[in-house]
Design an enzyme around this catalytic site. Structure first.
Site, mmCIF file in Angstrom:
data_model
loop_
_atom_site.group_PDB
_atom_site.id
_atom_site.type_symbol
_atom_site.label_atom_id
_atom_site.label_comp_id
_atom_site.label_asym_id
_atom_site.label_seq_id
_atom_site.Cartn_x
_atom_site.Cartn_y
_atom_site.Cartn_z
ATOM 1 N N ASP A 40 0.857 -1.177 0.000
ATOM 2 C CA ASP A 40 0.000 0.000 0.000
ATOM 3 C C ASP A 40 0.896 1.231 0.000
ATOM 4 O O ASP A 40 1.616 1.479 0.971
ATOM 5 C CB ASP A 40 -0.896 -0.024 1.245
ATOM 6 N N ILE A 41 0.895 1.999 -1.087
ATOM 7 C CA ILE A 41 1.821 3.131 -1.176
ATOM 8 C C ILE A 41 1.439 4.282 -0.255
ATOM 9 O O ILE A 41 2.185 5.261 -0.145
ATOM 10 C CB ILE A 41 1.966 3.643 -2.626
ATOM 11 N N ALA A 62 -2.251 3.366 -8.933
ATOM 12 C CA ALA A 62 -3.094 4.539 -9.175
ATOM 13 C C ALA A 62 -4.555 4.209 -8.918
ATOM 14 O O ALA A 62 -4.975 3.057 -9.045
ATOM 15 C CB ALA A 62 -2.930 5.039 -10.614
ATOM 16 N N THR A 103 -0.547 10.965 -16.573
ATOM 17 C CA THR A 103 -1.594 10.888 -17.593
ATOM 18 C C THR A 103 -1.815 12.214 -18.318
ATOM 19 O O THR A 103 -1.494 13.286 -17.790
ATOM 20 C CB THR A 103 -2.917 10.476 -16.923
ATOM 21 N N TYR A 127 -10.136 12.994 -11.152
ATOM 22 C CA TYR A 127 -9.022 12.083 -11.420
ATOM 23 C C TYR A 127 -7.804 12.852 -11.917
ATOM 24 O O TYR A 127 -6.687 12.675 -11.418
ATOM 25 C CB TYR A 127 -9.444 11.036 -12.451
ATOM 26 N N LYS A 131 -4.117 13.316 -10.120
ATOM 27 C CA LYS A 131 -2.868 12.920 -10.771
ATOM 28 C C LYS A 131 -1.901 14.099 -10.884
ATOM 29 O O LYS A 131 -0.688 13.929 -10.735
ATOM 30 C CB LYS A 131 -3.153 12.329 -12.154
ATOM 31 N N TRP A 152 -4.401 6.240 -23.007
ATOM 32 C CA TRP A 152 -5.143 5.192 -23.721
ATOM 33 C C TRP A 152 -4.331 3.903 -23.842
ATOM 34 O O TRP A 152 -4.151 3.363 -24.945
ATOM 35 C CB TRP A 152 -5.592 5.693 -25.091
#
Length: 286
Positions: A40-41, A62, A103, A127, A131, A152
């Site tokens: 678990d980061i 993520a 991303t 999201y 990020k 993608w």
């Protein structure tokens, strides 16, 4: 022997990096993959016990549920921002290298052309904001960490969007696919090869974009998938993003420029259409 430690190893990218035939596996490197249940980061103690000096850590962990993140904001930020920063801090203190995967969702999608690494970030959903916060946390905690944005990801007909699409077409279902979202469909095998090259580069870019070459709308990508699978392309019908009632907005343009990648002498990734053909041939739909 250098240990490559992969967090989020059960995901699409992490699983390919840790696969038996991964280009990361060679005479000088060993690969260890840990899923969220193994590491678990967001757990500082677990990170301290797991990471050792000399490791090359690739953070594929993520919270990737874009629509769910709109209401599950705390969890998205815990993993994508706090966890990423904690991992970066641990790597810095342990003198381990870090490659953090990000991303194109850090951008708003309004640009007329591909996004450069220097383009202003302005995410339009939770999201993307989480990020971007993760990128900032990684850079603050570990200035020498490498941040790689991609978009993608797919692995052919094995799972994900291509698999779901060909399954529906195999049942003769009509499928609506958005035609006003564009990006570069990126084959995981090619991205893994690119990342393997990146970690051996003598002067790698601290922030870069790595996607397949070329760009396509989601509908064009879907059409190519259906053609490769040998199904009737007339089962597809183009639609607009506004035709779907998604919880999260998506950037219309998520095309990333590979200028920073090429400028550092790194090999450009193959074109997305060629990559898709290889992906579908390696994982034929049954």
């Amino acid at each position: 022997m250098i240990r490559v430690l992969v967090t989020g190893a059960n995901g699409l990218l992490g699983a390919r990096i840790t696969s038996p035939d991964s280009p990361f596996r060679n005479a000088t490197r060993t690969v260890v993959g840990l899923g969220s249940k193994e590491l678990d980061i967001t757990d500082a103690g677990a990170l301290k016990e797991t990471i050792v000096t000399g490791d090359v850590v690739i953070n594929c962990a993520a919270y990737g549920a874009v629509d769910a993140a709109e209401t599950d904001i705390d969890r998205a930020y815990a993993i994508n921002a706090f966890g990423a920063g904690l991992l970066a801090r641990t790597c810095a203190r342990k003198r381990a290298r870090l490659v953090h995967i990000s991303t194109a969702y850090v951008f708003d999608g309004a640009a007329p052309g591909p996004y450069e690494t220097s383009s202003p970030s302005a995410p339009i959903n939770a999201y993307g904001r989480s990020k971007l916060a993760g990128e900032h946390a990684v850079r603050e905690e570990f200035p020498d960490a490498l941040i790689v944005r991609t978009m993608w990801l797919h692995s052919g007909a094995a799972k994900g969007f291509p698999a779901a699409l060909v399954s529906k077409c195999a049942r003769g279902e009509s499928v609506a696919v958005v035609s006003d979202q564009i990006a570069s469909p990126t084959y995981t095998d090619d991205l893994v090869s690119a990342l393997s090259e990146l970690v051996t580069h003598p002067d790698p870019p601290l922030l870069t974009h790595a996607t397949s070459s070329g760009a396509a709308s989601k509908f064009e990508f879907a059409r190519a998938i259906v053609e490769e699978a040998g199904f009737d392309i007339d089962l597809l019908r183009p639609c607009r993003t506004t035709d779907f009632r998604s919880a999260a907005d998506r950037p219309r343009n998520a095309v990333l420029s590979d200028a920073s990648w090429i400028d550092h002498g790194l090999q450009p990734l193959p074109h997305w259409r060629d990559a898709l053909h290889r992906a579908m041939m390696s994982t034929p739909f049954e």
